[in-house]
Write an enzyme that holds these catalytic residues in place. Structure first.
Site, PDB file in Angstrom:
ATOM      1  N   LYS A  74     -17.236  29.273   3.718  1.00 32.93           N
ATOM      2  CA  LYS A  74     -15.659  29.069   3.590  1.00 32.93           C
ATOM      3  C   LYS A  74     -15.120  30.629   3.846  1.00 32.93           C
ATOM      4  O   LYS A  74     -14.112  30.754   4.802  1.00 32.93           O
ATOM      5  CB  LYS A  74     -15.521  28.914   2.055  1.00 32.93           C
ATOM      6  CG  LYS A  74     -14.082  28.824   1.662  1.00 32.93           C
ATOM      7  CD  LYS A  74     -13.817  27.990   0.263  1.00 32.93           C
ATOM      8  CE  LYS A  74     -14.203  28.934  -0.857  1.00 32.93           C
ATOM      9  NZ  LYS A  74     -15.498  29.174  -1.240  1.00 32.93           N
ATOM     10  N   THR A  76     -16.534  32.613   6.266  1.00 30.67           N
ATOM     11  CA  THR A  76     -16.381  32.592   7.621  1.00 30.67           C
ATOM     12  C   THR A  76     -15.414  31.860   8.282  1.00 30.67           C
ATOM     13  O   THR A  76     -14.883  32.389   9.103  1.00 30.67           O
ATOM     14  CB  THR A  76     -17.976  32.262   8.122  1.00 30.67           C
ATOM     15  OG1 THR A  76     -19.009  32.705   7.266  1.00 30.67           O
ATOM     16  CG2 THR A  76     -18.144  32.096   9.497  1.00 30.67           C
ATOM     17  N   ARG A  97     -10.888  37.865  -1.599  1.00 27.65           N
ATOM     18  CA  ARG A  97     -11.464  38.528  -2.893  1.00 27.65           C
ATOM     19  C   ARG A  97     -12.510  39.247  -2.546  1.00 27.65           C
ATOM     20  O   ARG A  97     -13.055  39.379  -1.365  1.00 27.65           O
ATOM     21  CB  ARG A  97     -12.256  37.637  -3.864  1.00 27.65           C
ATOM     22  CG  ARG A  97     -10.982  36.395  -4.466  1.00 27.65           C
ATOM     23  CD  ARG A  97     -11.778  35.331  -5.230  1.00 27.65           C
ATOM     24  NE  ARG A  97     -12.542  34.479  -4.249  1.00 27.65           N
ATOM     25  CZ  ARG A  97     -13.742  33.661  -4.791  1.00 27.65           C
ATOM     26  NH1 ARG A  97     -13.978  33.909  -6.186  1.00 27.65           N
ATOM     27  NH2 ARG A  97     -14.427  32.916  -3.876  1.00 27.65           N
ATOM     28  N   LYS A 108     -26.751  35.464  -3.003  1.00 22.75           N
ATOM     29  CA  LYS A 108     -25.860  35.308  -1.836  1.00 22.75           C
ATOM     30  C   LYS A 108     -26.047  36.669  -0.783  1.00 22.75           C
ATOM     31  O   LYS A 108     -26.641  36.147   0.463  1.00 22.75           O
ATOM     32  CB  LYS A 108     -24.216  35.708  -1.936  1.00 22.75           C
ATOM     33  CG  LYS A 108     -23.600  34.618  -2.459  1.00 22.75           C
ATOM     34  CD  LYS A 108     -22.025  34.861  -2.462  1.00 22.75           C
ATOM     35  CE  LYS A 108     -21.214  33.662  -2.728  1.00 22.75           C
ATOM     36  NZ  LYS A 108     -19.781  34.062  -2.410  1.00 22.75           N
ATOM     37  N   ALA A 276     -14.305  31.230  -9.382  1.00 22.73           N
ATOM     38  CA  ALA A 276     -13.719  30.181  -9.523  1.00 22.73           C
ATOM     39  C   ALA A 276     -14.417  29.093 -10.713  1.00 22.73           C
ATOM     40  O   ALA A 276     -13.698  28.050 -11.059  1.00 22.73           O
ATOM     41  CB  ALA A 276     -13.604  29.321  -8.154  1.00 22.73           C
ATOM     42  N   PHE A 304     -15.373  28.574  -4.494  1.00 23.46           N
ATOM     43  CA  PHE A 304     -16.106  27.104  -4.764  1.00 23.46           C
ATOM     44  C   PHE A 304     -15.135  26.151  -4.016  1.00 23.46           C
ATOM     45  O   PHE A 304     -14.615  26.173  -3.124  1.00 23.46           O
ATOM     46  CB  PHE A 304     -16.606  26.786  -6.050  1.00 23.46           C
ATOM     47  CG  PHE A 304     -17.475  28.138  -6.372  1.00 23.46           C
ATOM     48  CD1 PHE A 304     -18.823  28.102  -5.998  1.00 23.46           C
ATOM     49  CD2 PHE A 304     -17.219  28.841  -7.708  1.00 23.46           C
ATOM     50  CE1 PHE A 304     -19.518  29.416  -6.314  1.00 23.46           C
ATOM     51  CE2 PHE A 304     -18.218  29.620  -8.055  1.00 23.46           C
ATOM     52  CZ  PHE A 304     -19.010  30.116  -7.435  1.00 23.46           C
ATOM     53  N   PHE A 384     -23.021  24.137  12.513  1.00 19.73           N
ATOM     54  CA  PHE A 384     -24.434  24.931  12.648  1.00 19.73           C
ATOM     55  C   PHE A 384     -25.098  24.447  13.639  1.00 19.73           C
ATOM     56  O   PHE A 384     -24.919  23.420  14.133  1.00 19.73           O
ATOM     57  CB  PHE A 384     -25.205  24.482  11.312  1.00 19.73           C
ATOM     58  CG  PHE A 384     -24.860  25.092  10.093  1.00 19.73           C
ATOM     59  CD1 PHE A 384     -25.419  26.222   9.262  1.00 19.73           C
ATOM     60  CD2 PHE A 384     -23.488  25.116   9.603  1.00 19.73           C
ATOM     61  CE1 PHE A 384     -25.371  26.988   8.403  1.00 19.73           C
ATOM     62  CE2 PHE A 384     -23.106  25.920   8.336  1.00 19.73           C
ATOM     63  CZ  PHE A 384     -23.848  26.882   7.992  1.00 19.73           C
ATOM     64  N   TRP A 412     -18.570  30.805  13.444  1.00 16.52           N
ATOM     65  CA  TRP A 412     -19.966  31.869  13.377  1.00 16.52           C
ATOM     66  C   TRP A 412     -20.180  32.367  14.384  1.00 16.52           C
ATOM     67  O   TRP A 412     -20.451  33.641  14.696  1.00 16.52           O
ATOM     68  CB  TRP A 412     -20.852  31.113  12.341  1.00 16.52           C
ATOM     69  CG  TRP A 412     -21.963  31.914  12.005  1.00 16.52           C
ATOM     70  CD1 TRP A 412     -22.143  32.468  10.851  1.00 16.52           C
ATOM     71  CD2 TRP A 412     -23.124  32.277  12.785  1.00 16.52           C
ATOM     72  NE1 TRP A 412     -23.367  33.179  10.574  1.00 16.52           N
ATOM     73  CE2 TRP A 412     -24.022  33.267  11.889  1.00 16.52           C
ATOM     74  CE3 TRP A 412     -23.574  32.187  14.140  1.00 16.52           C
ATOM     75  CZ2 TRP A 412     -25.212  33.912  12.432  1.00 16.52           C
ATOM     76  CZ3 TRP A 412     -24.851  32.746  14.461  1.00 16.52           C
ATOM     77  CH2 TRP A 412     -25.515  33.600  13.731  1.00 16.52           C
TER      78      TRP A 412
END
Length: 560
Positions: A74, A76, A97, A108, A276, A304, A384, A412
């Site tokens: 998200k 990215t 954020r 993460k 969230a 999220f 991906f 990406w």
């Protein structure tokens, strides 16, 4: 197509050309008087000194399908979309954020985007940054030190130590601190009582920090925080204790938004960081409004899936000031959809069209939920390297059949000013320029239980809501104290529409179980605790911290 094996996000960030922050500020229209430097590549922006018009920029909110351990990208997508909009000639600013150290060291490993769609300096943002989270932690714990001292010094306010609703906090995942006993060791060590720790991002002070419209409003909201009750069961606030001024003093520099940049040089305000799943999941209102003064389009995100962060953006943040989105991007990946379709994580790289077809039920519920707010959703298929063309084509055709705009984005691998997000940006720009009919999901004058039931049934797809006995007692207290007019902030697992993390896809035939309600009278919402969601997470069996280090020159290793 881009393979996500090498180089790492950290490698890409280290090799990127990063411009002095004064250049980024000047290009964004930030005058020198409003800029406060934190080294060469970070700065704070003082909105009070900003020579810019009133907020007018359009907001693009980036949300997602229900997250999975496979990752959706998200942040990215947020950065890549903003870069692509800027590449198309729009005056754009990113509003994100700040990352929390707990998840960075836990699962993460980093939270600044990925690949060629990152905000920089990646390592500094992910770690201590400009100290905002430390300031929030200090303010929260100063409050509790002052409360316990007040009790020890005679308890003039008649505070009942058994009825405290506020905890100390730490910006760390540490399950051992969820429940503690303080004040042990004899009369000179304080008054013993049961206490505990939340993670900093779950603190009400973080929520206040992110919903305040300015310094005066911050002080007022801090004063309204209810931290406990008297022996007569009357609420006790920070203003009753008389320390809202001291807490404001601790936060007066932190409340200024932080300016950084993407790899492509798009300006970004990174500020605030409530989760969230246990809080309202949006960056600071001050940062969003500052960005709207400086740009025509502000690309921001909510944490999220759309059932959590996006719903709270619409029903909590957008009620404080006019930041209603002109478009909502719902990020999806073939991998995550296959996982919602029943495929184990270790087999997600294998082509599996039937699993993809089964998993889109999750995406369907999210995009149709966005439409309930009167805003047009755009699906961003974050590509991906293991996605097959057949899977991507099928997903695009499915979106078209559902009447939902969609585009494949390879931000990406082809972000950072490349063309990987151009098609997505064009679709989003078209939606932004079109009129919408934004509306909140519920009216504030509804009873609290009806607000919760509306969210559970309309957004989650639940059959109903079950309230525990403590929650029912709290409902009565909320009504008695005049707090029922506040919006609701649902604390729920992020992995499922239900309150059971194992129920993936788009489950039906379930009830949401509300075990407690916590009025956040400073933030201005009521938290509904559901299922087994925790306000202090724990670390996994193998934390991301295990691969982190510094090299011989002091450069970070292992952030991702």
């Amino acid at each position: 197509m881009s393979e996500r094996i090498s180089p790492s996000d950290l490698d890409i960030a280290r090799r990127a050309h990063i411009r002095p922050i004064e250049e980024i500020a000047a290009a964004a229209g930030i005058n020198a008087e409003a800029l406060e430097l934190y080294g060469r590549f970070k700065a704070k922006v003082d909105p009070a000194r900003l020579d810019a018009p009133a907020p007018a920029g359009k907001v693009v909110l980036v949300s997602a399908m229900s997250p999975t351990p496979a990752g959706e990208g998200k942040s990215t997508t947020t950065v890549g979309l903003a870069d692509s909009l800027a590449r198309a000639g729009h005056k754009v600013m990113i509003a994100l954020r700040e990352p929390s150290l707990g998840p960075i060291l836990g699962m993460k490993g980093g939270a600044t985007g990925g690949g060629y769609s990152q905000v920089l300096p990646m390592d500094e943002i992910n770690l201590h940054f400009t100290g905002d989270f430390h300031a929030v932690t200090s303010a929260n714990n100063a409050l509790m030190a002052l409360v316990d001292n007040h009790i020890y010094q005679g308890n003039e306010l008649n505070i009942d130590p058994r009825r405290m609703t506020f905890k100390r906090v730490l910006d760390m995942n540490d399950r051992s601190l969820r429940e503690v006993i303080i004040g042990l060791g004899g009369p000179t060590q304080g008054v013993p009582r049961q206490d505990g720790f939340d993670i900093t991002v779950a603190s009400e002070i973080m929520a206040v920090f992110c919903l305040a419209t300015g310094l005066a409003d911050l002080r007022d909201r801090l004063g309204k925080i209810t931290f406990g009750y008297t022996y007569g069961r009357e609420p006790v606030t920070v203003a009753d204790l008389g320390v809202q001024g001291a807490l404001t003093l601790l936060l007066k520099e932190a409340i200024k938004p932080n300016l950084v940049q993407s790899i492509a040089g798009t300006p970004a305000l990174v500020h605030g960081g409530p989760f969230a799943n246990i809080a309202h999941g949006c960056n600071s209102l001050i940062a969003t409004q500052t960005a709207r003064r400086l740009a025509d389009i502000v690309v921001t995100e909510a944490g999220f899936g759309a059932d959590l962060g996006a719903e709270k953006f619409m029903d909590i943040k957008a009620r404080v000031e006019d930041v209603a989105p002109s478009a909502v991007v719902v990020v999806a990946t073939v991998r995550a959809l296959k996982m919602h379709g029943g495929v184990a994580k270790e087999r997600l790289t294998e082509p599996d069209l039937p699993a993809l077809q089964a998993g889109v039920a999750n995406l369907r519920r999210h995009v149709h939920n966005v439409e309930k707010f009167g805003v047009t959703p755009v699906v961003a298929i974050n590509r991906f390297g293991t996605d097959t063309q057949e899977e991507l084509d099928w997903l695009l055709e499915w979106c078209a059949a559902e009447g939902v705009q969609a585009a494949v984005a390879d931000v990406w691998g082809r972000g950072g000013g490349g063309d990987g997000g151009d098609e997505l940006a064009a679709k989003v720009a078209a939606v932004v320029s079109a009129p919408n009919s934004f509306r909140h999901l519920y009216l504030l004058d509804l009873p609290v239980e009806e607000k919760i039931r509306t969210i559970a049934q309309e957004i989650y797809g639940a059959d109903g809501v079950d309230f525990s006995v403590p929650a029912l007692k709290r409902l009565a207290d909320i009504e008695k104290n005049g707090w029922s007019g506040m919006p609701v902030c649902m604390a729920k697992t992020q992995y499922s529409f239900s309150d059971d993390a194992s129920r993936l896809g788009a489950p039906k035939g379930f009830t949401i179980h509300v075990r407690d309600l916590i009025p956040k009278t400073g933030a201005g919402f009521i938290v509904a605790l559901t299922g087994a969601v925790m306000t202090m997470p724990g670390l996994p069996a193998v934390p991301a911290a295990m691969r982190m280090d510094v090299d011989g020159e002091g450069n970070p290793v292992g952030l991702s």
